[in-house]
Design an enzyme around this catalytic site. Structure first.
Site, PDB file in Angstrom:
ATOM      1  CD  GLU A 190      -2.889   1.347   0.108  1.00  0.00           C
ATOM      2  OE1 GLU A 190      -2.977   2.559  -0.572  1.00  0.00           O
ATOM      3  OE2 GLU A 190      -3.267  -0.073  -1.278  1.00  0.00           O
ATOM      4  CD  GLN A 238      15.646   5.008  -1.837  1.00  0.00           C
ATOM      5  OE1 GLN A 238      16.394   4.116  -1.902  1.00  0.00           O
ATOM      6  NE2 GLN A 238      14.430   4.987  -1.500  1.00  0.00           N
ATOM      7  CG  HIS A 241       5.532  -0.137  -3.426  1.00  0.00           C
ATOM      8  ND1 HIS A 241       5.839  -1.151  -2.482  1.00  0.00           N
ATOM      9  CD2 HIS A 241       6.836   0.832  -3.903  1.00  0.00           C
ATOM     10  CE1 HIS A 241       7.320  -1.031  -1.620  1.00  0.00           C
ATOM     11  NE2 HIS A 241       7.776  -0.586  -2.682  1.00  0.00           N
TER      12      HIS A 241
HETATM   13  O1  PAF Z   1      12.916   2.616  -2.644  1.00  0.00           O
HETATM   14  C1  PAF Z   1      13.600   1.809  -3.621  1.00  0.00           C
HETATM   15  O2  PAF Z   1      13.153   1.021  -3.778  1.00  0.00           O
HETATM   16  C2  PAF Z   1      15.054   1.276  -4.247  1.00  0.00           C
HETATM   17  O3  PAF Z   1      16.068   1.986  -3.820  1.00  0.00           O
HETATM   18  C3  PAF Z   1      14.668   1.990  -5.605  1.00  0.00           C
HETATM   19  C4  PAF Z   1      14.835   3.631  -4.635  1.00  0.00           C
HETATM   20  C5  PAF Z   1      14.227   1.049  -6.220  1.00  0.00           C
HETATM   21  C6  PAF Z   1      16.425   2.248  -5.665  1.00  0.00           C
HETATM   22  O4  PAF Z   1      16.795   0.417  -6.190  1.00  0.00           O
END
Ligand code: PAF
Length: 301
Positions: free
Chosen positions: A52, A174, A54
């Site tokens: 969810e 990230q 995503h």
């Molecule tokens: O967050 C993620 O799923 C991964 O780190 C990404 C950004 C797709 C890079 O592989």
């Protein structure tokens, strides 16, 4: 007669939005740019095992580009960002389910390339580096992780060439290093952070939650509880935030703490006790055999 049915009228099933699934760069480009029509487009990069959280990213992407824009979801488990003793092999993979979730939430194209398609020359000899921002916190436990992330994100930005790329705030470091890469290296894309989606009891959604046993899952709630406890006292300043969060985690059963830190989201350094403004209260811990991360935004005064 069932409610709403009218005699003599053909009942049509609701229109299902279908995504085109592609595995090569050429097929992706043909599907994502079927004509010369200039439309806004957005990409959501994932490693699959979609949930969810995503779905919220894909919906936000659709909202960003509107009905006529295009949304791509990439599904690629990037070997470059896994350490030798990490879960690359057992990382959950289910492309059919991923495609269903992506299309149900508004994706037009899914790009699910093989490792050879993404790295046709074998392991890349030249990589991006996240620099000092990537060495702290997650980078201490996962050396090289953000270099692998940035290298694949840069490649996928080149391949998909979007106006917008959306990433979850759950992976706060990230998001910060990607934003910094885009700013420092003049990538022509807007990076958008999307708030973390949580279960009702507070657990942040993660593809790795499926590794948790029922007991681990119960123990894992200590992480979000600690973050919320810190956030609740943000008006009293950074020291109070750190203390409240640490106290909530103290003695938490089944939790091996990696770090708990109050971080300036711009450079990912720990904030001083007299800091005022927006910060990220972040936690990482092993719960059972699963490493989990989580964070909340706090406004310190
Ligand atoms: O967050 C993620 O799923 C991964 O780190 C990404 C950004 C797709 C890079 O592989």
């Amino acid at each position: 007669m069932a409610r709403g049915k009218q005699p003599g009228k053909v009942q049509r099933a609701p229109k299902v939005h279908r995504a085109v699934v592609t595995h090569t760069v050429g097929d992706f480009e043909a599907a994502f740019w079927p004509d010369e029509q200039p439309v806004d487009n957005a990409v959501v990069m994932t490693m699959g095992a979609l949930h969810e959280g995503h779905a919220a990213l894909v919906r936000a992407a659709r909202k960003q580009v509107g009905r006529d824009g295009r949304v791509a979801v990439t599904v690629f488990v990037n070997p470059l960002q896994f350490g030798a003793d990490e879960d690359l092999e057992r990382y959950p993979r289910d492309l059919d389910a991923d495609v269903r979730l992506a299309e149900e939430n508004g994706a037009d194209v899914v790009f699910a390339p093989s490792v050879d398609e993404v790295y046709p020359n074998g392991e890349p000899q030249v990589r991006l580096t996240a620099g000092p921002m990537g060495d702290r916190f997650e980078g201490t436990t996962r050396p090289g992780h953000f270099d692998g992330v940035l290298t694949v994100v840069a490649k996928l930005l080149h391949i998909t060439d979007p106006d917008f790329a959306l990433f979850g705030e759950k992976d706060a470091q990230q998001l910060a290093v990607i934003q910094r890469m885009v700013a420092d290296l003049d990538f022509d894309v807007e990076i958008i952070g999307v708030p973390t989606v949580r279960e009702e009891d507070g657990l942040a959604l993660s593809s790795r939650n499926r590794y948790l046993s029922a007991e681990d899952r119960a123990h894992a709630l200590a992480l979000s509880k600690a973050l919320f406890a810190g956030r609740d006292v943000a008006a009293q300043g950074p020291k109070a935030v750190r203390e409240a969060a640490a106290a909530a985690l103290d003695g938490a059963e089944g939790v091996a703490l990696d770090y708990l830190a109050l971080i300036d989201p711009h450079d990912f350094t720990e904030v001083a006790d007299d800091f005022q403004g927006g910060a990220v209260l972040a936690v990482a811990a092993k719960v059972g055999t699963t490493r989990l991360i989580d964070n909340v935004h706090v406004i310190c005064r």
